[in-house]
Structures are given as C-alpha cells and as structure tokens.
Design a protein around this motif. Structure first.
Motif, PDB file in Angstrom:
ATOM      1  N   PHE A 134      29.432  40.516  47.959  1.00 52.44           N
ATOM      2  CA  PHE A 134      30.821  40.936  47.904  1.00 52.44           C
ATOM      3  C   PHE A 134      31.307  41.371  49.289  1.00 52.44           C
ATOM      4  CE2 PHE A 134      33.656  44.685  46.693  1.00 52.44           C
ATOM      5  CZ  PHE A 134      34.789  43.914  46.676  1.00 52.44           C
TER       6      PHE A 134
ATOM      7  N   LEU B 172      43.954  38.339  51.011  1.00 54.81           N
ATOM      8  CA  LEU B 172      43.287  39.120  49.967  1.00 54.81           C
ATOM      9  C   LEU B 172      42.951  38.306  48.726  1.00 54.81           C
ATOM     10  CD1 LEU B 172      45.313  42.416  50.243  1.00 54.81           C
ATOM     11  CD2 LEU B 172      42.859  42.183  50.540  1.00 54.81           C
TER      12      LEU B 172
ATOM     13  N   ILE C 281      34.885  44.901  39.296  1.00 58.14           N
ATOM     14  CA  ILE C 281      35.991  45.341  40.148  1.00 58.14           C
ATOM     15  C   ILE C 281      37.274  44.573  39.828  1.00 58.14           C
ATOM     16  CG2 ILE C 281      36.746  45.104  42.581  1.00 58.14           C
ATOM     17  CD1 ILE C 281      34.219  46.475  43.391  1.00 58.14           C
TER      18      ILE C 281
ATOM     19  N   LEU D 206      49.277  41.589  40.382  1.00 61.39           N
ATOM     20  CA  LEU D 206      49.918  42.367  41.445  1.00 61.39           C
ATOM     21  C   LEU D 206      51.446  42.436  41.293  1.00 61.39           C
ATOM     22  CD1 LEU D 206      49.060  43.948  43.928  1.00 61.39           C
ATOM     23  CD2 LEU D 206      49.169  41.855  45.266  1.00 61.39           C
TER      24      LEU D 206
ATOM     25  N   GLN E  87      51.269  54.651  42.768  1.00 57.71           N
ATOM     26  CA  GLN E  87      51.031  53.461  43.590  1.00 57.71           C
ATOM     27  C   GLN E  87      49.570  53.332  43.999  1.00 57.71           C
ATOM     28  OE1 GLN E  87      53.511  51.263  44.647  1.00 57.71           O
ATOM     29  NE2 GLN E  87      55.283  52.357  45.421  1.00 57.71           N
ATOM     30  N   TYR E  88      48.990  54.468  44.434  1.00 56.62           N
ATOM     31  CA  TYR E  88      47.700  54.359  45.113  1.00 56.62           C
ATOM     32  C   TYR E  88      46.508  55.023  44.426  1.00 56.62           C
ATOM     33  CZ  TYR E  88      50.838  52.560  48.632  1.00 56.62           C
ATOM     34  OH  TYR E  88      51.789  51.813  49.276  1.00 56.62           O
TER      35      TYR E  88
ATOM     36  N   ARG F 165      44.894  53.349  39.395  1.00 58.27           N
ATOM     37  CA  ARG F 165      43.746  52.539  38.900  1.00 58.27           C
ATOM     38  C   ARG F 165      42.490  53.396  38.897  1.00 58.27           C
ATOM     39  NH1 ARG F 165      47.885  51.097  41.558  1.00 58.27           N
ATOM     40  NH2 ARG F 165      46.693  51.046  43.454  1.00 58.27           N
TER      41      ARG F 165
ATOM     42  N   GLU G   9      39.398  51.660  42.260  1.00 58.09           N
ATOM     43  CA  GLU G   9      40.423  50.685  42.592  1.00 58.09           C
ATOM     44  C   GLU G   9      39.930  49.330  42.102  1.00 58.09           C
ATOM     45  OE1 GLU G   9      43.654  51.203  44.215  1.00 58.09           O
ATOM     46  OE2 GLU G   9      43.627  49.369  43.069  1.00 58.09           O
TER      47      GLU G   9
ATOM     48  N   LYS H  44      40.589  44.834  41.812  1.00 57.49           N
ATOM     49  CA  LYS H  44      41.235  43.679  42.427  1.00 57.49           C
ATOM     50  C   LYS H  44      42.222  43.091  41.421  1.00 57.49           C
ATOM     51  CE  LYS H  44      40.507  39.337  44.782  1.00 57.49           C
ATOM     52  NZ  LYS H  44      41.260  38.345  44.048  1.00 57.49           N
TER      53      LYS H  44
ATOM     54  N   ASN I 193      57.218  42.926  49.232  1.00 60.57           N
ATOM     55  CA  ASN I 193      56.047  43.216  50.046  1.00 60.57           C
ATOM     56  C   ASN I 193      54.927  42.200  49.911  1.00 60.57           C
ATOM     57  OD1 ASN I 193      56.272  45.456  47.698  1.00 60.57           O
ATOM     58  ND2 ASN I 193      54.216  44.580  47.797  1.00 60.57           N
TER      59      ASN I 193
ATOM     60  N   GLN J 237      50.736  41.590  51.870  1.00 62.23           N
ATOM     61  CA  GLN J 237      49.660  42.335  52.516  1.00 62.23           C
ATOM     62  C   GLN J 237      48.917  41.454  53.503  1.00 62.23           C
ATOM     63  OE1 GLN J 237      49.389  42.073  48.826  1.00 62.23           O
ATOM     64  NE2 GLN J 237      50.913  43.703  48.728  1.00 62.23           N
TER      65      GLN J 237
ATOM     66  N   GLN K  23      50.741  46.523  55.145  1.00 64.88           N
ATOM     67  CA  GLN K  23      51.777  46.022  54.245  1.00 64.88           C
ATOM     68  C   GLN K  23      52.933  45.441  55.042  1.00 64.88           C
ATOM     69  OE1 GLN K  23      52.588  47.877  50.450  1.00 64.88           O
ATOM     70  NE2 GLN K  23      51.664  49.743  51.195  1.00 64.88           N
TER      71      GLN K  23
ATOM     72  N   ILE L  59      40.670  50.459  52.159  1.00 65.58           N
ATOM     73  CA  ILE L  59      39.866  50.646  50.959  1.00 65.58           C
ATOM     74  C   ILE L  59      38.508  51.183  51.391  1.00 65.58           C
ATOM     75  CG2 ILE L  59      38.962  49.551  48.868  1.00 65.58           C
ATOM     76  CD1 ILE L  59      41.892  49.046  48.993  1.00 65.58           C
TER      77      ILE L  59
ATOM     78  N   LEU M 191      33.589  50.878  49.288  1.00 69.78           N
ATOM     79  CA  LEU M 191      33.181  49.509  48.927  1.00 69.78           C
ATOM     80  C   LEU M 191      31.667  49.380  48.824  1.00 69.78           C
ATOM     81  CD1 LEU M 191      35.582  47.377  51.120  1.00 69.78           C
ATOM     82  CD2 LEU M 191      35.455  47.427  48.629  1.00 69.78           C
TER      83      LEU M 191
ATOM     84  N   PRO N  47      35.417  51.350  45.008  1.00 69.26           N
ATOM     85  CA  PRO N  47      36.512  51.342  45.978  1.00 69.26           C
ATOM     86  C   PRO N  47      37.680  52.264  45.610  1.00 69.26           C
ATOM     87  CG  PRO N  47      36.475  49.289  44.714  1.00 69.26           C
ATOM     88  CD  PRO N  47      35.234  50.041  44.361  1.00 69.26           C
TER      89      PRO N  47
ATOM     90  N   VAL O 116      41.675  53.733  47.464  1.00 70.40           N
ATOM     91  CA  VAL O 116      42.657  53.581  48.540  1.00 70.40           C
ATOM     92  C   VAL O 116      42.826  54.873  49.311  1.00 70.40           C
ATOM     93  CG1 VAL O 116      45.126  53.219  49.024  1.00 70.40           C
ATOM     94  CG2 VAL O 116      43.990  51.806  47.301  1.00 70.40           C
TER      95      VAL O 116
END
Ligand code: CLR
Length: 368
Positions: free
Chosen positions: A3, A14, A23, A29, A70-71, A74, A81, A83, A136, A138, A151, A175, A178, A183, A185
C-alpha cells in the motif's frame, strides 16, 4: 508495505491509489460537499447580523465549525480516514436539510471533471438568502510515510441581503498514520476568508505539538479592511473548543465549542428513487460489497462503471462532442468574484464553475 509503495507511485493522482480493503469506503467523494452545511443554523446565522464586522466573524465561526465534519467525521464514524470512491464524470449527489428554524437548505454536487477530478457544488437556503458555491480537486504527493494533499479550487459564500461575498481558500492537508494502517487527516498551512466588505481572516493550522500538544489546532487573525493587525485573534482546536480575544479590550471568551453542536443529517432520496447518474444509486453494489469487504465484487462492480465511462468517452470522441455537465458550467471569472479574489491577494482563476440554478430548478431532480 504494498500500500505504501502504491502511494509512493501514485504521482499526484489520488484515484490511482490501490488501498487495502479495510481502508476503502463505499462513499463517493462527490458526497463530501455536504460537510459545508451540516450545521444549518451556523450556515444561515450571518444573514441576520446587520453589523459588517460581527457578520464576518459569524462567517468565520461557521467555517471553523465545518472543519470537524470535513476532516474528522470518517475517523469518528469508521475508526480511520478512508479512501472514498472516485466519482465518475457526471455523477450527481443531491440532498437537503430540513430544520424547523432554518427551513430548507439544498445541496447540489456534481463531478464536473474526471481527469483531473473536480467536484462542483452549490448549497443554498432561500428563507435566509444565502448561497455557497465552490469546486475542488486535489493534488497529492507522497513523502516517506505521509501523503500530502493540496486542494485546488475555492468556495464563495454569498449573502443576498447585503450583496456580500466571502472568498474562501481551502487548506492543504496531509494524511498521517498510514504506516500503522490507521490514516487520519491533519490540516496545515492557511485558509483565507476575504469578504467583499473588506474584513478578512487568516487561519493557520497545525497538528500535534506545534502550537500546543493538541491535534487539530488553529490560530486565526481577524482584521478590518486594509489592516494587518488583528481586531480579534482566535485559537484552539477546530474539532473541539476555541477562544477569541478582543485585542483592543484584551478580553478573552469562548468562540466555538464543537461538542455543543450536533450535525443535522442530510436527507437523500432512497436509492431506488434516484436516477442512474446519482451517486448512491450508481455505486450501490460497490458500496454493499465494501460493507462486507468482498474484494472480488468490489472489483467487478467498479469495473462495470469504469467500462461504461470508457465507452461513453469513446462515443463522444467519435461524435466530436464533449460531455455536457448537468448543473454547472465553466465561465470566465469576471464580476465580483474576481474582485474579491484580488482583495484577498489570491490569483483569481481564469474560469470558474457556476451553478446553473435555472436548469436545476426546471429538472425533476429539484423535486426531492
Ligand atoms: C475533499 C473535499 C472536502 C474536504 C476533504 C476531506 C478529506 C479528503 C478529501 C477532501 C479528498 C480526498 C482525501 C480526503 C482524506 C483522504 C482522501 C484526501 C479534500 C484520500 C483520497 C484517501 C487516500 C487513501 C488513504 C491513505 C486513506 O471538502
């Protein structure tokens, strides 16, 4: 390790990351635009404030309040966090918040570009006359065991009653965790909120150990038009408590306490009532497979969507046409947005995604 190696070779995109099943998330998104207004009371609050300075402060408070969802949401709900699913071009996510005091707040989010990925969104409440539009994407880079994400894009808040704009830049993030397969943010660098009234705020982020021993910390300065020394400084944890200091009076008080606010769940149509291009309907089978960590089915169902998309692009190429975005269009950025970006000292984008509200309102999608 595989990974981490896949991350190292992802080269800024990404979506090319192959993450281990634990994950993966079954959420696309394109849904993440909802984090801007899960606290509808704070979202509409600035519309009721007559004083420019107080109003700009209320915008800052709403912005700080959105960061937790937002951050960290999850992490809080799923343990780490995740994917998210990589939205396909034309994927749409619709929803609304219904609250007694604020009435209806509507969300329209659409994937307007696949390569590079860009999501455009509009969130509005007509009872109070406020609207947020933004887009937005990334850009990622990998360093040792950290994934750095810059961003691209910005958000613009518009308050009708005062014909006032707020230009909001997006924070850079990375992140961490890992290596441990957990993970999360952490935000870094700055966000700028520039009002067309001249008031502005700069928010500086830091993780554990820089400003304090705590995670998710920030320091903000709030300034009058053309001023650099702050009227107020705000600091603390954006996921917890923060305090505000009135610099003239040297008086400190509570600014925001995340634990005192509950997010209002977004109302989304049941999947079977959604159109095929709507996110949850389109990804339904993938999401179900993610739920039970059935890697083979995830792969099979994802491939179906990807192949469909490939065929669509091929057909467009043959016909010499371009995919028509449903509810957004790319326009030259002239008007007030450009002015407010210039006020902020931010290089304005040549072209911006604009919400085609008229088109949305005439569509059956607006009847939620
Ligand atoms: C999308 C726009 C939202 C804010 C936001 C929050 C979390 C970010 C996400 C954005 C983009 C995608 C993102 C995610 C956190 C993890 C995820 C960077 C900026 C990446 C793709 C996951 C990589 C795989 C793992 C290592 C978890 O307003």
């Amino acid at each position: 390790m595989t990974f981490l190696r896949s991350l190292a070779s992802s080269k800024g995109d990404l979506s090319s990351i192959t993450a281990p099943p634990f994950i993966l998330s079954g959420t696309s998104l394109v849904e993440y635009s909802k984090f801007w207004a899960e606290l509808p009371d704070l979202f509409v609050a600035p519309t009721m404030i007559l004083d420019k300075e107080e109003r700009a402060l209320a915008v800052l408070k709403w912005f700080i309040a959105t960061l937790k969802g937002q951050y960290t949401s999850r992490n809080e709900k799923l343990g780490s966090e995740k994917k998210p699913l990589n939205p396909f071009l034309g994927e749409v996510f619709l929803g609304k918040w219904e609250t007694e005091t604020e009435g209806t707040t509507t969300l329209v989010s659409e994937q307007v570009s696949h390569h590079p990925p860009v999501t455009a969104y509009a969130i509005y409440n007509d009872v109070y006359g406020i609207e947020l539009q933004g887009y937005n994407g990334q850009k990622a880079s990998f360093a040792t065991t950290t994934l750095n994400v810059r961003q691209v894009g910005h958000a613009v808040l518009y308050i009708k009653k005062f014909d006032e704009y707020y230009y909001i830049t997006l924070p850079t993030l990375h992140i961490e965790g890992l290596f441990y397969g957990a993970p999360y943010v952490e935000l870094e660098q700055k966000t700028l909120i520039q009002s067309s009234s001249g008031y502005w705020a700069s928010i500086e982020y830091s993780g554990k150990g820089y400003f304090s021993g705590k995670k998710n910390t920030f320091k903000a300065k709030f300034c009058a038009p053309d001023e650099d020394s702050p009227l107020y400084t705000i600091s603390g944890q954006w996921s917890g408590k923060s305090t505000i200091i009135n610099e003239a009076k040297k008086k400190e008080s509570l600014f925001y306490d995340a634990s005192e606010h509950n997010v209002v769940p977004l109302i989304v149509k049941p999947n079977q009532e959604q159109a095929g291009y709507e996110s949850r309907r389109a990804w339904e089978k993938v999401a179900a497979a993610v739920e039970v960590m059935d890697y083979d089915t995830i792969h099979v169902e994802k491939s179906k969507i990807e192949n469909q998309q490939r065929d669509l692009r091929k057909k467009e190429k043959e016909d010499g046409v371009e995919w028509q975005r449903r509810y957004f269009e790319l326009i030259e950025d002239e008007g007030p947005l450009r002015e407010v970006a210039e006020l902020a000292g931010v290089e304005p984008d040549e072209r911006v995604w604009r919400f085609k509200r008229e088109v949305f309102e005439q569509s059956s999608d607006s009847k939620m």
